[in-house]
Enzyme design. Structure first.
Site, PDB file in Angstrom:
ATOM      1  NE  ARG A 156     -54.347   5.319  -2.211  1.00 12.62           N
ATOM      2  CZ  ARG A 156     -53.855   6.091  -2.754  1.00 12.62           C
ATOM      3  NH1 ARG A 156     -53.324   7.154  -2.855  1.00 12.62           N
ATOM      4  NH2 ARG A 156     -52.095   5.801  -1.753  1.00 12.62           N
ATOM      5  CG  ASP A 177     -55.140   8.118   8.753  1.00  8.98           C
ATOM      6  OD1 ASP A 177     -54.828   9.176   9.105  1.00  8.98           O
ATOM      7  OD2 ASP A 177     -55.320   7.170   7.859  1.00  8.98           O
ATOM      8  CB  VAL A 208     -50.280   2.432   7.888  1.00  7.97           C
ATOM      9  CG1 VAL A 208     -51.497   2.328   9.272  1.00  7.97           C
ATOM     10  CG2 VAL A 208     -48.879   1.726   8.819  1.00  7.97           C
ATOM     11  N   PRO A 209     -49.372   3.103   5.132  1.00  8.61           N
ATOM     12  CG  PRO A 209     -48.407   4.747   5.108  1.00  8.61           C
ATOM     13  CD  PRO A 209     -49.070   4.143   5.304  1.00  8.61           C
ATOM     14  CB  ALA A 236     -49.889  -2.671   5.657  1.00  4.25           C
ATOM     15  NE  ARG A 237     -44.925  -1.948   1.034  1.00  2.00           N
ATOM     16  CZ  ARG A 237     -45.944  -2.683  -0.238  1.00  2.00           C
ATOM     17  NH1 ARG A 237     -47.136  -3.074   0.109  1.00  2.00           N
ATOM     18  NH2 ARG A 237     -46.434  -1.501  -1.377  1.00  2.00           N
ATOM     19  CG  ASP A 261     -51.638 -10.546   0.559  1.00  2.27           C
ATOM     20  OD1 ASP A 261     -51.195 -11.639   0.254  1.00  2.27           O
ATOM     21  OD2 ASP A 261     -51.116  -9.719   0.485  1.00  2.27           O
ATOM     22  CD  GLU A 266     -43.655  -8.809   1.311  1.00  2.35           C
ATOM     23  OE1 GLU A 266     -44.454  -9.374   1.691  1.00  2.35           O
ATOM     24  OE2 GLU A 266     -43.786  -8.263   0.271  1.00  2.35           O
ATOM     25  CG  HIS A 298     -47.560  -8.068  -1.824  1.00  3.97           C
ATOM     26  ND1 HIS A 298     -46.288  -7.831  -0.591  1.00  3.97           N
ATOM     27  CD2 HIS A 298     -47.751  -7.349  -2.275  1.00  3.97           C
ATOM     28  CE1 HIS A 298     -46.115  -6.477  -0.635  1.00  3.97           C
ATOM     29  NE2 HIS A 298     -47.342  -6.176  -1.573  1.00  3.97           N
TER      30      HIS A 298
END
Ligand code: NAD
Length: 332
Positions: A156, A177, A208-209, A236-237, A261, A266, A298
């Site tokens: 997305r 991907d 990516v997650p 992302a993470r 971010d 965190e 974030h």
């Protein structure tokens, strides 16, 4: 009348909660605190529960919720890694999330921050504050349209990032991907491996997650494949990135700078007010202090559109469970 308990509420949520409750003819009670063993009794008597939980929920709390007749928790975020889903299922509690609340907000932020790093935004701001208005090679930049961008993960958010760079800036965009998006195949050149996508890219942006399989997907080995002088973006993470490895590659000049971010440690910090507290996280302080890194708490998602969608979709899920016994957003 249906009664919903809404916890971990932030000031900016309230206007959307009020309007949703009015439209759905629902009574609600809100609290700013997260759900804990100390306050779980407040949930007694409600038909539904919505949280924005960042800290794990203990078995004792799940057991109490079940004893109060609570059948669901509607989490107001995409991530639900804070929940022990097996434990929730053991107590017949449906956990739902909001998988997508404003992918454009995050994509726009990632692109903006990538460009800010390329254009030496931090360094220019520092110079401005010192009234140093000189033009000099240390802040000489590249034109974004000349750059090659690698988008890692074209779901997305990543697919919108690819479109902005390709259609908005005229960049060459490559991607990796395992499940390519057919809708962007005419503007993106998919590569068969992560390394192929990264090699030769001027900007690498990660979308990516985080899963238990991709912890530190971006480690020293991956960073060694970056083009010299490239820019790295992580909206992302945090756990996807080995921060020490990133710092060492920036120090060596392999990577020019980064926009982050998210940060691997965190939890408990982003978001929170640490102004009057001693900063014990020296790694985070290093990231904050560097001019070649722009770090944010974030906040890529943080727009009015996203806040509204998080409230509406999560509270709709509470009603769906109350009325039908399940929700299309359930994750367990
Ligand atoms: P999504 O599920 O729509 O897309 C993720 C894509 O990544 C999928 O197409 C998947 O096939 C791909 N993928 C999975 N593993 C991969 C790998 N190892 N290499 C390459 N591709 C891989 O997810 P999304 O909604 O686009 O979200 C992307 C990321 O953005 C997530 O990490 C999410 O947590 C994060 N996010 C950040 C913020 C923020 O404010 N910073 C807000 C929301 C989401």
């Amino acid at each position: 009348m249906t009664k919903i308990k809404i916890m971990s509420v932030r000031d900016e949520d309230i206007v959307y909660i009020e309007s949703w409750a009015k439209e759905n003819n629902v009574e609600y009670e809100l609290t700013k605190s997260p759900l804990t063993e100390d306050n779980v009794d407040e949930v007694k008597g409600f038909d539904g529960l919505s949280l924005s939980q960042q800290l794990p929920i203990s078995e004792a709390v799940f057991a109490k919720l079940k004893s109060f007749g609570i059948k669901q928790i509607a989490q107001r975020s995409a991530g639900f890694d804070t929940y022990d889903l097996e434990l929730a299922s053991k107590y017949d509690i449906i956990v739902s999330n909001v998988p997508s609340y404003s992918p454009s907000s995050i994509a726009e932020f990632a692109v903006t921050q990538a460009i800010n790093v390329v254009r030496h935004f931090n360094a220019i701001q520092t110079k401005m504050k010192l009234h140093d208005f000189r033009w000099e090679p240390s802040i000489l930049s590249q034109s974004i349209s000349d750059l090659k961008v690698a988008v890692i993960g074209t779901g997305r958010i990543g697919s919108i990032v690819a479109k902005i760079f390709a259609n908005g800036y005229g960049c060459e965009v490559v991607a990796y991907d395992p499940f390519p998006d057919a809708h962007i195949k005419d503007i993106v050149s998919y590569q068969t491996t992560l390394q192929e996508a990264i090699e030769g890219a001027d900007i690498v942006t990660l979308h990516v997650p985080a899963t238990k399989y991709n912890h530190h997907l971006f480690d020293q080995y991956t960073f060694n494949h970056f083009k010299k002088g490239s820019v790295f973006v992580n909206c992302a993470r945090g756990t996807l990135v080995d921060t020490h490895a990133l710092l060492s590659c920036i120090d060596s000049g392999q990577i020019k700078g980064a926009a982050l971010d998210t940060y691997e440690f965190e939890r408990g910090l982003f978001p929170s007010d640490q102004r009057d507290k001693k900063m014990n996280d020296t790694l985070l302080q290093q990231l904050i202090d560097r001019e070649d890194i722009i770090i944010t708490p974030h906040i890529a998602f943080y727009t009015e559109a996203a806040v509204e969608n998080l409230i509406v979709d999560a509270l709709d899920a509470t009603m769906e469970v109350i009325q039908t016994g399940t929700t299309h957003l359930r994750v367990n």
